[in-house]
Design an enzyme around this catalytic site. Structure first.
Site, PDB file in Angstrom:
ATOM      1  N   ASP A  20      -7.361  40.564  32.613  1.00 19.07           N
ATOM      2  CA  ASP A  20      -8.627  40.149  33.231  1.00 19.07           C
ATOM      3  C   ASP A  20      -9.634  41.289  33.100  1.00 19.07           C
ATOM      4  OD1 ASP A  20      -9.131  37.977  36.084  1.00 19.07           O
ATOM      5  OD2 ASP A  20     -10.658  39.003  34.867  1.00 19.07           O
ATOM      6  N   ASP A  46     -11.612  43.700  28.352  1.00 13.32           N
ATOM      7  CA  ASP A  46     -12.746  42.864  27.939  1.00 13.32           C
ATOM      8  C   ASP A  46     -12.358  42.244  26.603  1.00 13.32           C
ATOM      9  OD1 ASP A  46     -16.264  43.575  27.084  1.00 13.32           O
ATOM     10  OD2 ASP A  46     -15.017  41.779  26.874  1.00 13.32           O
ATOM     11  N   VAL A  47     -12.096  40.953  26.593  1.00 14.75           N
ATOM     12  CA  VAL A  47     -11.549  40.304  25.386  1.00 14.75           C
ATOM     13  C   VAL A  47     -12.574  40.235  24.247  1.00 14.75           C
ATOM     14  CG1 VAL A  47      -9.852  38.931  26.657  1.00 14.75           C
ATOM     15  CG2 VAL A  47     -12.125  37.967  26.174  1.00 14.75           C
ATOM     16  N   ASN A  74      -7.199  31.931  28.187  1.00 12.26           N
ATOM     17  CA  ASN A  74      -7.882  31.259  29.290  1.00 12.26           C
ATOM     18  C   ASN A  74      -9.229  31.885  29.628  1.00 12.26           C
ATOM     19  OD1 ASN A  74      -7.850  31.579  32.734  1.00 12.26           O
ATOM     20  ND2 ASN A  74      -8.006  29.543  31.796  1.00 12.26           N
ATOM     21  N   SER A 125     -12.464  22.300  26.279  1.00 12.03           N
ATOM     22  CA  SER A 125     -13.081  21.708  27.470  1.00 12.03           C
ATOM     23  C   SER A 125     -13.564  20.316  27.099  1.00 12.03           C
ATOM     24  CB  SER A 125     -14.294  22.539  27.919  1.00 12.03           C
ATOM     25  OG  SER A 125     -15.093  21.823  28.853  1.00 12.03           O
ATOM     26  N   TYR A 138     -22.226  26.783  26.164  1.00  8.32           N
ATOM     27  CA  TYR A 138     -20.861  26.477  26.608  1.00  8.32           C
ATOM     28  C   TYR A 138     -20.253  25.366  25.749  1.00  8.32           C
ATOM     29  CZ  TYR A 138     -16.967  25.579  29.773  1.00  8.32           C
ATOM     30  OH  TYR A 138     -15.705  25.424  30.312  1.00  8.32           O
TER      31      TYR A 138
HETATM   32  C1  1HS Z   1     -13.725  23.589  33.166  1.00  9.63           C
HETATM   33  C2  1HS Z   1     -14.535  22.621  32.323  1.00  9.63           C
HETATM   34  O1  1HS Z   1     -14.630  23.144  31.021  1.00  9.63           O
HETATM   35  C3  1HS Z   1     -15.887  22.382  32.894  1.00  9.63           C
HETATM   36  S1  1HS Z   1     -16.811  21.256  31.933  1.00  9.63           S
HETATM   37  C4  1HS Z   1     -17.540  20.309  33.169  1.00  9.63           C
HETATM   38  C5  1HS Z   1     -18.144  19.081  32.608  1.00  9.63           C
HETATM   39  S2  1HS Z   1     -19.028  18.236  33.820  1.00  9.63           S
HETATM   40  O2  1HS Z   1     -18.110  17.775  34.837  1.00  9.63           O
HETATM   41  O3  1HS Z   1     -20.000  19.173  34.372  1.00  9.63           O
HETATM   42  O4  1HS Z   1     -19.695  17.122  33.147  1.00  9.63           O
END
Ligand code: 1HS
Length: 237
Positions: A20, A46-47, A74, A125, A138
């Site tokens: 971490d 720091d990755v 993660n 995600s 993101y």
């Molecule tokens: C942990 C995950 O990558 C969060 S993405 C959240 C998508 S939304 O619920 O904001 O549409």
């Protein structure tokens, strides 16, 4: 999520290296996991720093006598903004942690994994599968992690290394969940976000950990290159 994954892996008998950038969180995790009788060593890292990643992984692989079975990538951060109002520094930071960090840690782990096989679980995600408003960097980073996962899977499965990624939906009881949702889950924004989940609730760290343990286990022996959604049906719509 990372702590819960580590805890469940440790309770299943894994010897852990936890990493971490947050020293306080790392210390708390080390103390809690050790108190549970788990064999764990912590590394502040720091990755996004290539030299530090290589040095840290050399140390932890030496600690495990040259053996490394499971890597869970993660580390991840979120940021808010559309393309036209995201500063390039903020963009670069999200890509550096979420994508480049996954690449750097995998690059350092794979030579040891090649010796006796292993498995890598990256963190994609739902944001890598569908567009999320106001989260350009993101979404881009997570879509790239999914693409990298598939590429790694085809490169390494013949060398005994299975690579998959988890694609979580919103996990409310996490730092990122609180960052995205804010503190009031009853506000209109949170209700609108929740309406995207057919199951009618957000996920839990325990549910993500269960999926990670499955993907890391021999029960998932034929699962390779998958974007394994754990999202309450959010991407099924
Ligand atoms: C942990 C995950 O990558 C969060 S993405 C959240 C998508 S939304 O619920 O904001 O549409």
């Amino acid at each position: 999520m990372g702590f819960e994954i580590a805890r469940r892996m440790g309770l299943e008998g894994a010897c852990l290296a936890i990493i971490d950038i947050d020293e306080a969180a790392l210390s708390n995790a080390l103390q809690t996991l050790s108190a549970d009788g788990i064999d764990v060593k912590s590394y502040h890292l720091d990755v996004t720093n290539p030299e530090e990643v290589a040095k840290t992984f050399a140390l932890l692989i030496e600690h495990f006598s040259g053996k490394l079975d499971i890597l869970v990538n993660n580390a991840g951060i979120a940021d808010f903004g559309s393309v036209d109002n995201t500063e390039s520094a903020a963009w670069d930071k999200v890509i550096a942690v979420n994508l480049t960090g996954t690449y750097l840690c995998s690059k350092s782990a794979i030579p040891a994994m090649k010796k006796a096989g292993g498995t890598i679980i990256n963190f994609g995600s739902v944001a890598g599968l569908v567009g999320i408003p106001n989260m350009a960097a993101y979404c881009a980073s997570k879509a790239a992690v999914i693409g990298l996962t598939k590429q790694m899977a085809v490169d390494y499965i013949s060398q005994g290394i299975r690579v998959n990624c988890i694609c979580p939906g919103m996990i409310a009881d996490t730092d990122m969940g609180r960052q995205i949702l804010g503190t009031d889950l009853s506000d209109e924004a949170s209700k609108k976000r929740l309406s995207k989940y057919p199951i009618g609730r957000f996920g839990t760290p325990e549910e993500i950990a269960s999926a990670v343990l499955f993907l890391a286990s021999d029960e998932a022996g034929f699962v390779c290159g998958s974007a394994f959604t754990v999202d309450g049906g959010m991407t099924a719509l």
